[in-house]
Design an enzyme around this catalytic site. Sequence first.
Site, PDB file in Angstrom:
ATOM      1  N   GLU A 172       0.820  -1.228   0.000  1.00 57.94           N
ATOM      2  CA  GLU A 172       0.000   0.000   0.000  1.00 57.94           C
ATOM      3  C   GLU A 172       0.849   1.272   0.000  1.00 57.94           C
ATOM      4  OE1 GLU A 172      -3.065  -0.216   3.050  1.00 57.94           O
ATOM      5  OE2 GLU A 172      -4.144  -1.738   1.897  1.00 57.94           O
ATOM      6  N   GLU A 291      -5.639  -8.285  -0.420  1.00 57.11           N
ATOM      7  CA  GLU A 291      -6.342  -7.959   0.832  1.00 57.11           C
ATOM      8  C   GLU A 291      -7.794  -7.708   0.481  1.00 57.11           C
ATOM      9  OE1 GLU A 291      -4.810  -5.058   3.606  1.00 57.11           O
ATOM     10  OE2 GLU A 291      -2.739  -5.533   3.061  1.00 57.11           O
TER      11      GLU A 291
END
Length: 496
Positions: A172, A291
């Site tokens: 991320e 995710e």
Amino acid sequence: MKAKLTLHKDFSIGTLDKRVYGSFIEHLGRAVYTGIYEPGHPEADEAGFRKDVIRLVRELNVPIVRYPGGNFVSGYNWEDGVGPLEWRPTRMELAWATLEPNKIGVNEFVDWAKKAGTEVMMAVNLGTRGPDAARNLVEYCNFPKGTQWSDLRRSHGYENPHGIKLWCLGNEMDGQWQICHRTADEYGRAALEAAKLMKWTDPSIELTACGSSGSAMPTFGTWETTVLEHTYEYIDYVSLHTYYGNRDNDTPSFLARNLEMDSFIKTIAGVCDLVKARKRSKKTVNLSFDEWNVWFHSNNAKVEKWTVAPPLLEDIYTMEDALLVGCMLITLLKNADRVKVACLAQLVNVIAPIMTDAGGGAWRQTIFYPFAQMSKYGHGAVLRGEIACDCYDTNDIDGVPYLESVAVRGEQGLTIFAVNRNLSEALALETELAGFDTKNCRFIEHTAMRHDNLKATNSVKAELVRPAAQIAGKLDGATLELALPPASWNVIRLGL
Ligand code: AHR
């Protein structure tokens, strides 16, 4: 209410990559300490791993587990977690404001993965660190012997290389919250250089570059384009992440979120193909949805900072959360041609299907069941089914079908996975089986998971929400008829 599903034996989206049933363990909250690892627990093995948790992970049938983060990895020194325990430092872990004692590291996690019948998807730190630490970790894990890092592994008691095949280039990195967040150009350059060194160290590995942390990110789309412009020829997958919640208690809208996930997937597949075209490349970059889950119940929980293994992100899941997880799984399968890896985030205690009490039991959350049933029966060719049914509109999505469904044809026969989004009415489902040898088809079972209370949860004391056998469907020639209860998750199995 009625619904019709038409399946043709040979009309397939693609063969499912079993890594779509992956999951994730981060050094976060109680995932590792008092989750998978709790020395002194009555169920602990000689290495301190909880055997009750291992049994549940095996039951969930997870082929790959991403590790060690997540946000954690962007501040992690992998060297802290190898070698004699007494030398390992306790660190301030800045991503989650906790203390990391480093009792578990790469080698122990590989040991645990073997016991749990799974493989490791390893993430490298592209936050505080970069290409050098990343290539050293590949050498430590995968090079046989005769070099500094491979011999260090051997000196730690691991003569044979771990052979870790799938690696994440950071986590991320588009998010301001990330330790050492980067712009797309900064990350693209760092990821390219790390990728080169990692693949030169072990050409057999596969690499995933960070895509957006979610489709609502301000840089969504342009982030992926820029990162792929830099890294295209060196990477194999781009990552997608998403979490949904029913914060407004608007269940019909909540149960439609997987349609947003579907358009997220299709958009990023399009971006990959755009860069492919611009580069005149032969290679296709696929997707790693590494995710995904429901996450909102624990958002406002207050937890003491700078402690070891505090109870962070311990969402307790409801019946309706399990319905959305089922819908999200169906969406992943419907995109089997591009989604090759996916990780339910996470696996134990932290937004997880498996929960533990420190010193106590381990139990299955509601979301455990749709995942376990799909990872057991959903292998083979994903069929391109046609659904005809009534639809409803939400604030942001028109035409949400009451029936969400996908079918898989494989060694175990034909399995139909279906969610009835209608909260008050059963769906009379008629399935037309085209191209099948229907004389030899037989009905095996129909299970449904439902509860009168959509907010019902499981606990260490009782698993109230779980699938139950339904009355047999009527299979007449090429037509199968059965009823899907209101607000239910269904698995229908036919022998071929
Ligand atoms: O899974 C929990 C967190 O969600 C991860 O650490 C991070 O990557 C994401 O924001």
